[in-house]
Design a protein around this motif. Structure first.
Motif, PDB file in Angstrom:
ATOM      1  N   PHE A 104      -7.034  -4.377 -44.144  1.00 61.67           N
ATOM      2  CA  PHE A 104      -6.904  -4.847 -42.767  1.00 61.67           C
ATOM      3  C   PHE A 104      -5.535  -5.496 -42.550  1.00 61.67           C
ATOM      4  N   ALA A 105      -5.113  -6.295 -43.523  1.00 64.44           N
ATOM      5  CA  ALA A 105      -3.829  -6.985 -43.417  1.00 64.44           C
ATOM      6  C   ALA A 105      -2.673  -5.993 -43.363  1.00 64.44           C
ATOM      7  N   ARG A 106      -2.733  -4.940 -44.195  1.00 61.57           N
ATOM      8  CA  ARG A 106      -1.637  -3.963 -44.204  1.00 61.57           C
ATOM      9  C   ARG A 106      -1.643  -3.111 -42.940  1.00 61.57           C
ATOM     10  N   ILE A 107      -2.810  -2.836 -42.391  1.00 66.72           N
ATOM     11  CA  ILE A 107      -2.874  -2.106 -41.115  1.00 66.72           C
ATOM     12  C   ILE A 107      -2.249  -2.945 -40.009  1.00 66.72           C
ATOM     13  N   LEU A 108      -2.580  -4.234 -40.001  1.00 63.89           N
ATOM     14  CA  LEU A 108      -2.004  -5.140 -39.009  1.00 63.89           C
ATOM     15  C   LEU A 108      -0.486  -5.216 -39.178  1.00 63.89           C
ATOM     16  N   THR A 109      -0.040  -5.289 -40.425  1.00 67.99           N
ATOM     17  CA  THR A 109       1.394  -5.315 -40.707  1.00 67.99           C
ATOM     18  C   THR A 109       2.053  -4.019 -40.267  1.00 67.99           C
ATOM     19  N   GLY A 110       1.367  -2.887 -40.474  1.00 70.35           N
ATOM     20  CA  GLY A 110       1.901  -1.588 -40.056  1.00 70.35           C
ATOM     21  C   GLY A 110       2.049  -1.486 -38.551  1.00 70.35           C
ATOM     22  N   ILE A 111       1.077  -2.035 -37.814  1.00 67.40           N
ATOM     23  CA  ILE A 111       1.160  -2.039 -36.345  1.00 67.40           C
ATOM     24  C   ILE A 111       2.367  -2.854 -35.894  1.00 67.40           C
ATOM     25  N   GLY A 112       2.530  -4.028 -36.504  1.00 67.31           N
ATOM     26  CA  GLY A 112       3.690  -4.854 -36.163  1.00 67.31           C
ATOM     27  C   GLY A 112       4.991  -4.186 -36.536  1.00 67.31           C
ATOM     28  N   ASP A 113       5.041  -3.578 -37.719  1.00 62.03           N
ATOM     29  CA  ASP A 113       6.242  -2.916 -38.201  1.00 62.03           C
ATOM     30  C   ASP A 113       6.637  -1.749 -37.300  1.00 62.03           C
ATOM     31  N   ALA A 114       5.630  -1.088 -36.711  1.00 59.81           N
ATOM     32  CA  ALA A 114       5.890   0.074 -35.854  1.00 59.81           C
ATOM     33  C   ALA A 114       6.681  -0.292 -34.606  1.00 59.81           C
ATOM     34  N   THR A 115       6.721  -1.571 -34.263  1.00 63.06           N
ATOM     35  CA  THR A 115       7.420  -1.989 -33.044  1.00 63.06           C
ATOM     36  C   THR A 115       8.912  -2.190 -33.257  1.00 63.06           C
ATOM     37  N   ILE A 116       9.340  -2.413 -34.488  1.00 61.85           N
ATOM     38  CA  ILE A 116      10.665  -2.984 -34.710  1.00 61.85           C
ATOM     39  C   ILE A 116      11.801  -2.028 -34.363  1.00 61.85           C
ATOM     40  N   TRP A 117      11.812  -0.819 -34.908  1.00 56.74           N
ATOM     41  CA  TRP A 117      13.014   0.003 -34.779  1.00 56.74           C
ATOM     42  C   TRP A 117      13.233   0.489 -33.357  1.00 56.74           C
ATOM     43  N   VAL A 118      12.206   1.066 -32.739  1.00 56.47           N
ATOM     44  CA  VAL A 118      12.351   1.604 -31.390  1.00 56.47           C
ATOM     45  C   VAL A 118      12.779   0.515 -30.416  1.00 56.47           C
ATOM     46  N   ASN A 119      12.119  -0.627 -30.475  1.00 55.03           N
ATOM     47  CA  ASN A 119      12.441  -1.712 -29.547  1.00 55.03           C
ATOM     48  C   ASN A 119      13.794  -2.344 -29.850  1.00 55.03           C
ATOM     49  N   MET A 120      14.149  -2.420 -31.132  1.00 54.79           N
ATOM     50  CA  MET A 120      15.462  -2.945 -31.480  1.00 54.79           C
ATOM     51  C   MET A 120      16.563  -2.042 -30.942  1.00 54.79           C
ATOM     52  N   VAL A 121      16.383  -0.726 -31.065  1.00 55.62           N
ATOM     53  CA  VAL A 121      17.355   0.229 -30.536  1.00 55.62           C
ATOM     54  C   VAL A 121      17.521   0.039 -29.027  1.00 55.62           C
ATOM     55  N   LEU A 122      16.404  -0.108 -28.311  1.00 58.88           N
ATOM     56  CA  LEU A 122      16.468  -0.289 -26.862  1.00 58.88           C
ATOM     57  C   LEU A 122      17.136  -1.608 -26.478  1.00 58.88           C
ATOM     58  N   ILE A 123      16.822  -2.668 -27.208  1.00 61.31           N
ATOM     59  CA  ILE A 123      17.426  -3.971 -26.908  1.00 61.31           C
ATOM     60  C   ILE A 123      18.936  -3.937 -27.114  1.00 61.31           C
ATOM     61  N   LEU A 124      19.386  -3.342 -28.204  1.00 58.99           N
ATOM     62  CA  LEU A 124      20.823  -3.236 -28.450  1.00 58.99           C
ATOM     63  C   LEU A 124      21.492  -2.356 -27.406  1.00 58.99           C
ATOM     64  N   ALA A 125      20.790  -1.294 -26.969  1.00 62.46           N
ATOM     65  CA  ALA A 125      21.345  -0.422 -25.932  1.00 62.46           C
ATOM     66  C   ALA A 125      21.506  -1.159 -24.611  1.00 62.46           C
ATOM     67  N   GLN A 126      20.618  -2.105 -24.345  1.00 60.30           N
ATOM     68  CA  GLN A 126      20.700  -2.874 -23.111  1.00 60.30           C
ATOM     69  C   GLN A 126      21.809  -3.920 -23.141  1.00 60.30           C
ATOM     70  N   TRP A 127      22.116  -4.440 -24.322  1.00 62.74           N
ATOM     71  CA  TRP A 127      23.057  -5.559 -24.438  1.00 62.74           C
ATOM     72  C   TRP A 127      24.474  -5.149 -24.831  1.00 62.74           C
ATOM     73  N   PHE A 128      24.663  -3.895 -25.274  1.00 61.98           N
ATOM     74  CA  PHE A 128      25.976  -3.484 -25.759  1.00 61.98           C
ATOM     75  C   PHE A 128      26.408  -2.162 -25.132  1.00 61.98           C
ATOM     76  N   HIS A 129      27.716  -2.021 -24.929  1.00 60.93           N
ATOM     77  CA  HIS A 129      28.281  -0.767 -24.448  1.00 60.93           C
ATOM     78  C   HIS A 129      28.092   0.317 -25.507  1.00 60.93           C
ATOM     79  N   THR A 130      28.174   1.568 -25.075  1.00 63.27           N
ATOM     80  CA  THR A 130      27.863   2.690 -25.965  1.00 63.27           C
ATOM     81  C   THR A 130      28.731   2.704 -27.219  1.00 63.27           C
ATOM     82  N   LYS A 131      30.031   2.461 -27.083  1.00 64.42           N
ATOM     83  CA  LYS A 131      30.909   2.490 -28.258  1.00 64.42           C
ATOM     84  C   LYS A 131      30.541   1.383 -29.234  1.00 64.42           C
ATOM     85  N   GLU A 132      30.232   0.203 -28.715  1.00 62.93           N
ATOM     86  CA  GLU A 132      29.773  -0.895 -29.571  1.00 62.93           C
ATOM     87  C   GLU A 132      28.452  -0.532 -30.232  1.00 62.93           C
TER      88      GLU A 132
END
Length: 425
Positions: A104-132
Motif C-alpha cells: 500500500f505504501a509503495r502504491i501511494l508513493t508511486g501515485i505521488g511520484d507519477a506527478t513529479i516529472w510532467v508537472n515539473m516540466v509544465l511549471i518550468l515552461a511557465q516560468w522560463f523562456h524556451t531557450k532557458e
C-alpha cells in the motif's frame, strides 16, 4: 510583473528541483534494505521483486492521466499533492508491520511520484523562456540522477546510523515539508506578487473533451515520434541497469556484487554529465534534433558493441559502454525540450505524459524480455554466455526504434514562444 523575467523564478526552480531530488531518491531507496525486509517480514524474493516493480507500474500507468489533469487544472496543485503523497507513503512504509502495508505504501508513493516529472516540466515552461527551458531541463534530468545517487551510499549510511525505519520516516517527513514549501512558493507568494501570465488564456473557449483530446494526441505523428524517441533511450538504462547489470557483471566477468555495482555508478556518472551537457549544447545551437540524433546513434552503437563482442566486451570497453549508456539516459531530457518547442502549453502536459510513458514502458518491458531470453537459454542449454548475447538484441532493437523516432521528429527551427494557440498536427 513578468514571471519569466523575474528573479523569483529561480526560487521556483530551486524549490521544485529539490523536491524532485528527494522524490527520485525514494524510487530506488527500498532496494537498500531488500535482505532485511526478506528477513523481517519472512517473504520470498519474488514478493520483494513485485514490491520493487509496483511503483514503476503505477508511475507508468498514470503518466497520460496526469498530463490531462495538469493541462486542465494546472500543475501546481498536483505537484504539491504528489510531494505530500510520496512523503506519506514513505512514512507509512517506515511503520509497516506486514507486507500488505508495504505494498500500500509503495502504491501511494508511486501515485505521488507519477506527478513529479510532467508537472515539473509544465511549471518550468511557465516560468522560463524556451531557450532557458532547453538548458534547464537538462539540469532537471541531472537532478533525477542525483536523486538515484542520494539513494546509494548517503542513504545507506543514514540507514546504518538510525535504522531503516527512522531513515525512511525522516525522508517521508522531509517530503511532506516540501509539499508545504511548494504551496507557499507556487501558490501563496505568486498570488501576492500578481505575476502577469505570458500565455493566452482562453476562458471563453469550451474545453476539449477528453476522448477528443486523446484522439488528437494519439493521431499526432510528432507526439509518436517523441514517444519512440524516449522509448529507445530510456529503457536500456533504467531497465538494464536496475535489473540485470549486476548479475551480468557477476556471471560474465566473475565480479563480486560490490564490483558489479560499480558499473551502475559509472552509468550514473554518465547520466549526471549527459543531462546538462546536451541541454547546454542544444541551447547553444538553438536546435534539438541534430544533437539528439547524435545521442541516439551513439547509444545504438554502444548496445550493438555488446553483440559484436558476443555479449562480453573487454573490461575497459565495458566501462566506456556503461558510461555511454548513462550519457544517453541523461540526454533523454531533450525529449521534453522538444515537446516544449513543438506543442502549445495547453497540450504540453498530456504530450509530456505520453512521451514519458514511452520511456518507462520500455523500462518495464526490457527486464522482462531480457529475463525470458536468459531463462530460455539457461533451461535448454545452460549456456548463460549465449543467453546474454541474444538478450542484448532487445536493447539494440529498442535503440533502433529511438533513432527512427528522432529522425521522424520535425523540429521547428523558428521560435514559437508565447504563441500558445498554435498546434503541430
Amino acid at each position: 510583473m513578468d514571471k519569466r523575467n523575474s528573479k523569483y523564478r529561480w526560487i521556483v526552480f530551486v524549490s521544485v528541483l529539490f523536491t524532485y531530488l528527494l522524490m527520485a531518491s525514494q524510487r530506488t531507496a527500498p532496494g537498500l534494505i531488500t535482505e532485511q525486509l526478506m528477513r523481517d517480514f519472512h517473504v520470498a524474493a519474488s514478493t520483494i521483486g513485485l514490491l520493487t516493480s509496483i511503483q514503476f507500474f503505477v508511475y507508468t500507468s498514470l503518466q497520460i492521466p496526469m498530463g490531462i489533469l495538469a493541462d486542465r487544472y494546472g500543475p501546481n496543485f498536483f505537484l504539491i499533492i504528489g510531494a505530500t503523497l510520496t512523503g506519506l507513503g514513505t512514512i507509512i512504509y517506515s511503520f509497516g508491520t506486514h507486507e500488505f502495508v508495504l505494498f500500500f505504501a509503495r502504491i501511494l508513493t508511486g501515485i505521488g511520484d507519477a506527478t513529479i516529472w510532467v508537472n515539473m516540466v509544465l511549471i518550468l515552461a511557465q516560468w522560463f523562456h524556451t531557450k532557458e527551458f532547453v538548458r534547464l531541463i537538462g539540469l532537471a534530468g541531472m537532478t533525477g540522477s542525483l536523486g538515484f545517487l542520494l539513494a546509494t551510499v548517503p542513504f545507506s549510511a543514514w540507514i546504518d546510523l538510525l535504522g531503516w525505519r527512522v531513515a525512511f520516516f525522516t525522508a517521508g517527513f522531509l517530503l511532506c515539508c516540501c509539499g508545504v514549501l511548494l504551496y507557499f512558493v507556487l501558490i501563496k507568494k505568486p498570488q501576492r506578487i500578481s505575476f502577469v501570465e505570458q500565455e493566452v488564456v482562453t476562458h471563453n473557449v469550451q474545453r476539449e473533451n477528453t476522448v477528443a483530446l486523446l484522439r488528437r494526441i494519439f493521431s499526432n505523428r510528432q507526439a509518436w515520434a517523441l514517444f519512440f524517441c524516449h522509448f529507445g533511450v530510456v529503457g536500456g538504462y533504467v531497465g538494464f541497469i536496475s535489473s540485470w547489470a549486476v548479475p551480468y557483471g557477476m556471471n560474465m566477468y566473475e565480479m563480486t556484487r560490490s564490483e558489479a555495482s560499480q558499473l551502475i555508478m559509472i552509468g550514473l556518472i554518465g547520466a549526471l554529465i549527459g543531462a546538462p551537457l546536451f541541454g547546454w549544447i542544444s541551447s547553444q545551437l538553438e536546435m534539438i534534433k541534430r544533437p539528439y540524433i547524435v545521442v541516439q546513434m551513439t547509444v545504438l552503437i554502444g548496445w550493438f558493441t555488446f553483440l559484436l563482442y558476443k555479449g562480453q566486451p573487454t573490461p575497459y570497453l565495458l566501462i566506456i559502454l556503461f558510461f555511454i549508456i548513462g550519457i544517453g539516459y541523461g540526454a533523454s531530457a531533450l525529449s521534453f525540450a522538444a515537446v516544449r518547442k513543438s506543442f502549445s502549453l495547453k497540450d504540453s502536459g498530456i504530450v509530456s505524459g505520453f512521451v514519458n510513458t514511452g520511456g518507462f514502458l520500455s523500462a518495464v518491458l526490457l527486464p522482462i524480455i531480457f529475463g525470458l531470453i536468459l531463462d530460455y537459454f539457461q533451461s535448454t542449454s545452460g549456456n548463460l554466455v549465449d543467453g546474454y548475447y541474444y538478450s542484448f538484441i532487445t536493447p539494440v532493437l529498442f535503440s533502433i526504434m529511438g533513432l527512427i523516432g528522432i529522425i521522424s521528429y520535425k523540429e521547428k527551427l523558428q521560435e514559437t514562444e508565447d504563441k500558445t494557440n498554435i498546434h503541430t498536427s
